[in-house]
Design a protein around this motif. Structure first.
Motif, PDB file in Angstrom:
ATOM      1  N   ALA A   7       0.818  -1.216   0.000  1.00  0.00           N
ATOM      2  CA  ALA A   7       0.000   0.000   0.000  1.00  0.00           C
ATOM      3  C   ALA A   7       0.855   1.271   0.000  1.00  0.00           C
ATOM      4  N   GLN A   8       2.095   1.190   0.431  1.00  0.00           N
ATOM      5  CA  GLN A   8       2.980   2.350   0.516  1.00  0.00           C
ATOM      6  C   GLN A   8       3.704   2.646  -0.793  1.00  0.00           C
ATOM      7  N   LEU A   9       3.613   1.751  -1.756  1.00  0.00           N
ATOM      8  CA  LEU A   9       4.402   1.860  -2.982  1.00  0.00           C
ATOM      9  C   LEU A   9       4.051   3.095  -3.806  1.00  0.00           C
ATOM     10  N   TRP A  35      -3.188  -1.023  -4.673  1.00  0.00           N
ATOM     11  CA  TRP A  35      -4.384  -0.944  -3.852  1.00  0.00           C
ATOM     12  C   TRP A  35      -3.976  -0.607  -2.430  1.00  0.00           C
ATOM     13  N   GLY A  36      -4.809   0.160  -1.753  1.00  0.00           N
ATOM     14  CA  GLY A  36      -4.508   0.635  -0.412  1.00  0.00           C
ATOM     15  C   GLY A  36      -4.786  -0.364   0.694  1.00  0.00           C
ATOM     16  N   SER A  37      -4.532   0.086   1.908  1.00  0.00           N
ATOM     17  CA  SER A  37      -4.629  -0.784   3.078  1.00  0.00           C
ATOM     18  C   SER A  37      -6.066  -1.135   3.443  1.00  0.00           C
ATOM     19  N   GLY A  38      -7.073  -0.440   2.878  1.00  0.00           N
ATOM     20  CA  GLY A  38      -8.466  -0.762   3.169  1.00  0.00           C
ATOM     21  C   GLY A  38      -8.973  -1.974   2.422  1.00  0.00           C
ATOM     22  N   LEU A  39      -8.156  -2.519   1.547  1.00  0.00           N
ATOM     23  CA  LEU A  39      -8.534  -3.673   0.743  1.00  0.00           C
ATOM     24  C   LEU A  39      -8.934  -4.834   1.648  1.00  0.00           C
ATOM     25  N   SER A  40     -10.103  -5.400   1.384  1.00  0.00           N
ATOM     26  CA  SER A  40     -10.629  -6.424   2.302  1.00  0.00           C
ATOM     27  C   SER A  40     -10.532  -7.833   1.721  1.00  0.00           C
ATOM     28  N   ASN A  41      -9.411  -8.176   1.120  1.00  0.00           N
ATOM     29  CA  ASN A  41      -9.289  -9.528   0.542  1.00  0.00           C
ATOM     30  C   ASN A  41      -8.226 -10.362   1.256  1.00  0.00           C
ATOM     31  N   GLY A  44      -4.522  -8.167   5.179  1.00  0.00           N
ATOM     32  CA  GLY A  44      -4.140  -7.737   6.516  1.00  0.00           C
ATOM     33  C   GLY A  44      -3.726  -6.288   6.581  1.00  0.00           C
ATOM     34  N   GLY A  45      -4.253  -5.467   5.687  1.00  0.00           N
ATOM     35  CA  GLY A  45      -3.932  -4.047   5.674  1.00  0.00           C
ATOM     36  C   GLY A  45      -2.686  -3.705   4.877  1.00  0.00           C
ATOM     37  N   ALA A  46      -2.053  -4.694   4.254  1.00  0.00           N
ATOM     38  CA  ALA A  46      -0.814  -4.455   3.516  1.00  0.00           C
ATOM     39  C   ALA A  46      -1.058  -3.895   2.119  1.00  0.00           C
ATOM     40  N   GLY A  47      -2.287  -4.027   1.582  1.00  0.00           N
ATOM     41  CA  GLY A  47      -2.567  -3.586   0.225  1.00  0.00           C
ATOM     42  C   GLY A  47      -2.167  -4.648  -0.782  1.00  0.00           C
ATOM     43  N   HIS A  48      -2.100  -4.223  -2.041  1.00  0.00           N
ATOM     44  CA  HIS A  48      -1.757  -5.171  -3.102  1.00  0.00           C
ATOM     45  C   HIS A  48      -1.145  -4.409  -4.270  1.00  0.00           C
ATOM     46  N   VAL A  49      -0.264  -5.065  -4.995  1.00  0.00           N
ATOM     47  CA  VAL A  49       0.375  -4.499  -6.188  1.00  0.00           C
ATOM     48  C   VAL A  49       0.298  -5.541  -7.297  1.00  0.00           C
ATOM     49  N   ALA A  50      -0.010  -5.083  -8.521  1.00  0.00           N
ATOM     50  CA  ALA A  50      -0.074  -5.995  -9.663  1.00  0.00           C
ATOM     51  C   ALA A  50       0.229  -5.224 -10.938  1.00  0.00           C
ATOM     52  N   ILE A  51       0.553  -5.927 -11.993  1.00  0.00           N
ATOM     53  CA  ILE A  51       0.810  -5.327 -13.298  1.00  0.00           C
ATOM     54  C   ILE A  51      -0.483  -5.371 -14.116  1.00  0.00           C
ATOM     55  N   LYS A  77     -11.569  -2.161  -8.913  1.00  0.00           N
ATOM     56  CA  LYS A  77     -10.842  -0.914  -8.693  1.00  0.00           C
ATOM     57  C   LYS A  77     -11.150  -0.306  -7.316  1.00  0.00           C
ATOM     58  N   ALA A  78     -12.044  -0.948  -6.551  1.00  0.00           N
ATOM     59  CA  ALA A  78     -12.317  -0.477  -5.200  1.00  0.00           C
ATOM     60  C   ALA A  78     -11.018  -0.502  -4.401  1.00  0.00           C
ATOM     61  N   TYR A  79     -10.755   0.546  -3.690  1.00  0.00           N
ATOM     62  CA  TYR A  79      -9.556   0.712  -2.872  1.00  0.00           C
ATOM     63  C   TYR A  79      -8.277   0.888  -3.687  1.00  0.00           C
ATOM     64  N   LEU A  80      -8.411   1.107  -4.993  1.00  0.00           N
ATOM     65  CA  LEU A  80      -7.231   1.378  -5.813  1.00  0.00           C
ATOM     66  C   LEU A  80      -6.676   2.742  -5.421  1.00  0.00           C
ATOM     67  N   THR A  81      -5.448   2.771  -4.948  1.00  0.00           N
ATOM     68  CA  THR A  81      -4.800   4.024  -4.560  1.00  0.00           C
ATOM     69  C   THR A  81      -4.410   4.806  -5.799  1.00  0.00           C
ATOM     70  N   GLY A  82      -3.897   4.108  -6.792  1.00  0.00           N
ATOM     71  CA  GLY A  82      -3.481   4.762  -8.026  1.00  0.00           C
ATOM     72  C   GLY A  82      -2.634   3.846  -8.867  1.00  0.00           C
ATOM     73  N   LEU A  83      -2.100   4.444  -9.922  1.00  0.00           N
ATOM     74  CA  LEU A  83      -1.287   3.713 -10.889  1.00  0.00           C
ATOM     75  C   LEU A  83       0.089   4.332 -10.987  1.00  0.00           C
ATOM     76  N   LEU A  84       1.071   3.510 -11.228  1.00  0.00           N
ATOM     77  CA  LEU A  84       2.426   3.975 -11.524  1.00  0.00           C
ATOM     78  C   LEU A  84       2.690   3.607 -12.973  1.00  0.00           C
ATOM     79  N   ARG A  85       2.953   4.602 -13.789  1.00  0.00           N
ATOM     80  CA  ARG A  85       3.206   4.360 -15.211  1.00  0.00           C
ATOM     81  C   ARG A  85       4.685   4.600 -15.484  1.00  0.00           C
ATOM     82  N   PRO A  86       5.428   3.547 -15.825  1.00  0.00           N
ATOM     83  CA  PRO A  86       6.856   3.723 -16.115  1.00  0.00           C
ATOM     84  C   PRO A  86       7.050   4.739 -17.237  1.00  0.00           C
ATOM     85  N   LYS A  87       7.972   5.674 -17.030  1.00  0.00           N
ATOM     86  CA  LYS A  87       8.222   6.724 -18.026  1.00  0.00           C
ATOM     87  C   LYS A  87       9.124   6.267 -19.160  1.00  0.00           C
ATOM     88  N   ASN A  88       9.888   5.212 -18.946  1.00  0.00           N
ATOM     89  CA  ASN A  88      10.869   4.810 -19.955  1.00  0.00           C
ATOM     90  C   ASN A  88      10.357   3.755 -20.914  1.00  0.00           C
TER      91      ASN A  88
END
Length: 108
Positions: A7-9, A35-41, A44-51, A77-88
């Motif tokens: 969730a901190q990423l 996804w943020g720490s509110g994710l209920s899947n 444990g509050g850690a969030g989630h990251v995926a491509i 997309k519920a609890y999606l904090t945002g997206l990181l788009r690689p610039k390169n």
């Protein structure tokens, strides 16, 4: 860019390498979804990251490794904090570069 939880990423990603986009931005293939720490899947509050593989409107088709082995799945997309788009990353070109100097075959 060390973080303790997925969730901190989004907040910790270096700006020179990634564009930080909000959760309402349409996702494109190759984005890193956070996804943020509110994710209920069960995170444990850690969030989630995926491509991201595709934006399906209210959910994302993703390449993920959680739960289990790496697989293609979808996630709301519920609890999606945002997206990181690689610039390169540039879109693939359909115009190959190079030449063919010789073509040979062992048979006619």
């Amino acid at each position: 860019m060390g973080v303790a939880y997925a969730a901190q990423l989004h907040g910790s990603a270096p700006s020179p390498q990634y564009s930080k986009l909000g959760p309402s931005t349409p996702a494109v293939k190759g984005d890193v979804a956070v996804w943020g720490s509110g994710l209920s899947n069960g995170t444990g509050g850690a969030g989630h990251v995926a491509i991201v593989l595709a934006d399906l409107g209210g959910s994302l088709q993703i390449l993920t490794q959680n739960p289990g082995a790496t697989h293609i799945g979808s996630m709301s997309k519920a609890y999606l904090t945002g997206l990181l788009r690689p610039k390169n990353l540039a879109p693939p070109s359909n115009n190959p570069i190079g030449s063919i100097d010789e073509v040979a075959s062992p048979r006619a």
